[in-house]
Scaffold this motif. Structure first.
Motif, PDB file in Angstrom:
ATOM      1  N   ASN A 124       0.844  -1.199   0.000  1.00 14.61           N
ATOM      2  CA  ASN A 124       0.000   0.000   0.000  1.00 14.61           C
ATOM      3  C   ASN A 124       0.881   1.251   0.000  1.00 14.61           C
ATOM      4  O   ASN A 124       1.669   1.441  -0.908  1.00 14.61           O
ATOM      5  N   ASP A 125       0.762   2.096   1.021  1.00  9.96           N
ATOM      6  CA  ASP A 125       1.556   3.325   1.069  1.00  9.96           C
ATOM      7  C   ASP A 125       2.840   3.164   1.879  1.00  9.96           C
ATOM      8  O   ASP A 125       3.533   4.149   2.154  1.00  9.96           O
ATOM      9  N   LEU A 126       3.150   1.941   2.274  1.00  9.61           N
ATOM     10  CA  LEU A 126       4.336   1.688   3.085  1.00  9.61           C
ATOM     11  C   LEU A 126       5.451   1.070   2.247  1.00  9.61           C
ATOM     12  O   LEU A 126       5.199   0.302   1.320  1.00  9.61           O
ATOM     13  N   VAL A 127       6.683   1.421   2.594  1.00 12.56           N
ATOM     14  CA  VAL A 127       7.861   0.844   1.945  1.00 12.56           C
ATOM     15  C   VAL A 127       8.825   0.398   3.034  1.00 12.56           C
ATOM     16  O   VAL A 127       9.093   1.151   3.975  1.00 12.56           O
ATOM     17  N   ALA A 128       9.323  -0.821   2.911  1.00 13.92           N
ATOM     18  CA  ALA A 128      10.376  -1.307   3.804  1.00 13.92           C
ATOM     19  C   ALA A 128      11.681  -1.321   3.026  1.00 13.92           C
ATOM     20  O   ALA A 128      11.782  -1.961   1.978  1.00 13.92           O
ATOM     21  N   ILE A 129      12.667  -0.585   3.520  1.00 11.80           N
ATOM     22  CA  ILE A 129      14.005  -0.581   2.918  1.00 11.80           C
ATOM     23  C   ILE A 129      14.885  -1.470   3.784  1.00 11.80           C
ATOM     24  O   ILE A 129      15.154  -1.151   4.945  1.00 11.80           O
ATOM     25  N   VAL A 130      15.296  -2.595   3.232  1.00 12.74           N
ATOM     26  CA  VAL A 130      16.084  -3.571   3.982  1.00 12.74           C
ATOM     27  C   VAL A 130      17.535  -3.478   3.527  1.00 12.74           C
ATOM     28  O   VAL A 130      17.837  -3.678   2.350  1.00 12.74           O
ATOM     29  N   VAL A 131      18.422  -3.158   4.455  1.00 12.91           N
ATOM     30  CA  VAL A 131      19.841  -2.988   4.142  1.00 12.91           C
ATOM     31  C   VAL A 131      20.626  -4.131   4.779  1.00 12.91           C
ATOM     32  O   VAL A 131      20.571  -4.333   5.992  1.00 12.91           O
ATOM     33  N   THR A 151       8.670   5.611   9.799  1.00 15.75           N
ATOM     34  CA  THR A 151       7.759   5.163  10.852  1.00 15.75           C
ATOM     35  C   THR A 151       8.434   4.228  11.850  1.00 15.75           C
ATOM     36  O   THR A 151       8.148   4.291  13.046  1.00 15.75           O
ATOM     37  N   ASP A 152       9.319   3.344  11.373  1.00 10.04           N
ATOM     38  CA  ASP A 152       9.983   2.388  12.265  1.00 10.04           C
ATOM     39  C   ASP A 152      11.382   2.078  11.760  1.00 10.04           C
ATOM     40  O   ASP A 152      11.691   2.260  10.578  1.00 10.04           O
ATOM     41  N   HIS A 153      12.201   1.568  12.675  1.00  5.72           N
ATOM     42  CA  HIS A 153      13.532   1.081  12.318  1.00  5.72           C
ATOM     43  C   HIS A 153      13.853  -0.129  13.183  1.00  5.72           C
ATOM     44  O   HIS A 153      13.744  -0.078  14.408  1.00  5.72           O
ATOM     45  N   TYR A 154      14.212  -1.236  12.530  1.00  5.95           N
ATOM     46  CA  TYR A 154      14.611  -2.450  13.236  1.00  5.95           C
ATOM     47  C   TYR A 154      16.023  -2.815  12.807  1.00  5.95           C
ATOM     48  O   TYR A 154      16.393  -2.630  11.645  1.00  5.95           O
ATOM     49  N   SER A 155      16.805  -3.350  13.744  1.00  7.51           N
ATOM     50  CA  SER A 155      18.183  -3.716  13.433  1.00  7.51           C
ATOM     51  C   SER A 155      18.562  -4.993  14.164  1.00  7.51           C
ATOM     52  O   SER A 155      18.185  -5.185  15.328  1.00  7.51           O
ATOM     53  N   THR A 156      19.271  -5.883  13.469  1.00  9.57           N
ATOM     54  CA  THR A 156      19.786  -7.096  14.102  1.00  9.57           C
ATOM     55  C   THR A 156      21.254  -7.266  13.737  1.00  9.57           C
ATOM     56  O   THR A 156      21.707  -6.803  12.687  1.00  9.57           O
TER      57      THR A 156
END
Length: 410
Positions: free
Chosen positions: A145-152, A191-196
């Motif tokens: 939808n209107d969300l994008v996840a940028i995975v680095v 909106t969010d940031h996750y890191s592992t």
């Protein structure tokens, strides 16, 4: 919103007329503006009241629309001038600056934005190793939808510890940045940031899957993403790759002679922005002309990368050493004034070009070099072959075109 799109359309029409002498219809201009904002048509732009382009002022990130959908939209516009240049972003976006709707850096791609966010996050943490190097790198985009996840994806290695221990000493990191579209398809907020983190990239991916289930795991996909990033390289990243050149371009890349070298080159979307940046940094003489040539080379590089045939291997013919170079005619060369000239570095024995009239380039070989002059020997035409001349450094060039632009002035 219609006020903004009209400003951009009028700006685009004026840009095409003043810079290229092309009359662009108002309807075509409005459709192109919509394409640059990420829409398939002007009607689609006007219908999007949820993420109106008028919200740009509230956007945290501005990201350019990829070139492919813009090209596709252009191909469907009947009656569009055939000689209309491909890069029209400057004409479209200029009013957005004037209206103070764009308050931040414009990113060329979502991938470049992801890399910058990952770099910023890394700087906020202690280094994993004192000599850490990036061994693997990739970026993946996921849309919903209107969300994008940028995975680095990144895997760091310590060369020193690897040599000392006899085994790879690694650290894998995966960052996921969730951003939301709020202004057309170019304005976003985070909106969010996750890191592992883990001892390897594969292990970090496995840890992240518990949070973000759609992450890819195959090394082949990571390699493919890296290739995609290289195809969408920004001008600043392209320029950084030229830093080892012993030419004016190399000097520009490392900001040789600049008053302030503390910061690298920023990421902008147009030559005009880079020219303004250059002016504000008090560059040495000739830097502006070098920047303009560098921008043309960068645009040529992008066109070549985006060409369907760019991945084909072409067998190049190797010229014979005894092949004689001949005089080359150059059309429409515009001589540069003294204050816009730069100097190219040659060594004795190098092949070069000079021009006496700005219309024909004469092949020469460099004999001697001093602080202000090159001594050269003419190779052709036959009646002049063997003649030697002492010329100013900025009059001896590496190509026929440059020779005619920097013709001999005495």
């Amino acid at each position: 919103m219609e006020h903004i799109t009209k400003l951009c359309a009028d700006s685009l029409r004026a840009f095409c007329l003043n810079k290229f002498g092309i009359q662009l219809k108002s309807s075509h201009a409005h459709e192109l503006v919509a394409a640059y904002f990420g829409y398939s048509s002007r009607a689609a732009l006007l219908a999007d009241t949820k993420c109106s382009i008028g919200n740009l002022r509230h956007a945290e990130f501005i990201v350019l629309t990829p070139t492919a959908p813009i090209r596709e939209r252009r191909s469907k516009l009947n009656g569009l001038p055939q000689d209309l240049p491909e890069d029209l972003a400057e004409g479209v976006y200029l009013p957005l600056y004037d209206e103070k709707l764009i308050l931040h850096t414009i990113w060329p791609t979502l991938e470049e934005l992801g890399k910058a966010l990952a770099d910023q996050h890394l700087k906020s943490k202690p280094a994993y190793f004192s000599d850490q190097k990036i061994q693997k790198h990739g970026v993946k985009l996921e849309f919903e939808n209107d969300l994008v996840a940028i995975v680095v994806f990144r895997e760091y290695v310590s060369p020193y510890l690897t040599l000392a221990s006899g085994k790879n000493v690694l650290r894998g990191v995966v960052d996921v940045y969730n951003i939301k579209r709020i202004a057309g398809y170019i304005g976003y907020v985070k909106t969010d940031h996750y890191s592992t983190e883990a001892d390897t990239l594969e292990a970090a991916i496995v840890k992240m899957r518990d949070i973000h289930h759609q992450i890819i795991t195959s090394p082949q996909a990571i390699n493919a993403m890296k290739a995609h990033e290289e195809a969408e390289i920004s001008f600043s990243a392209w320029l950084a790759k030229q830093k080892n050149r012993d030419t004016p371009l190399g000097d520009l890349a490392i900001k040789r002679g600049f008053a302030d070298k503390s910061e690298g080159w920023p990421i902008y979307s147009s030559l005009k922005e880079y020219q303004a940046f250059l002016t504000s940094n008090h560059p040495p003489r000739g830097s502006m002309a070098t920047l303009e040539r560098a921008w043309k080379s960068y645009q040529s590089y992008l066109r070549k990368k985006q060409s369907p045939s760019s991945n084909k291997q072409v067998k190049k013919s190797v010229p014979k050493k005894d092949d004689a170079r001949t005089v080359v005619s150059v059309k429409k060369a515009i001589p540069l004034s003294y204050d816009k000239r730069s100097i190219e570095k040659f060594s004795p024995g190098d092949a070069a070009w000079i021009s006496w009239d700005g219309k024909k380039a004469i092949p020469v070989s460099v004999l001697e070099v001093d602080e202000s002059h090159y001594s050269v020997k003419v190779e052709s035409p036959r009646k002049m072959a063997g003649n030697t001349h002492s010329l100013f450094l900025d009059e001896v060039r590496s190509s026929p075109e440059l020779a005619c632009e920097n013709l001999v002035t005495r």
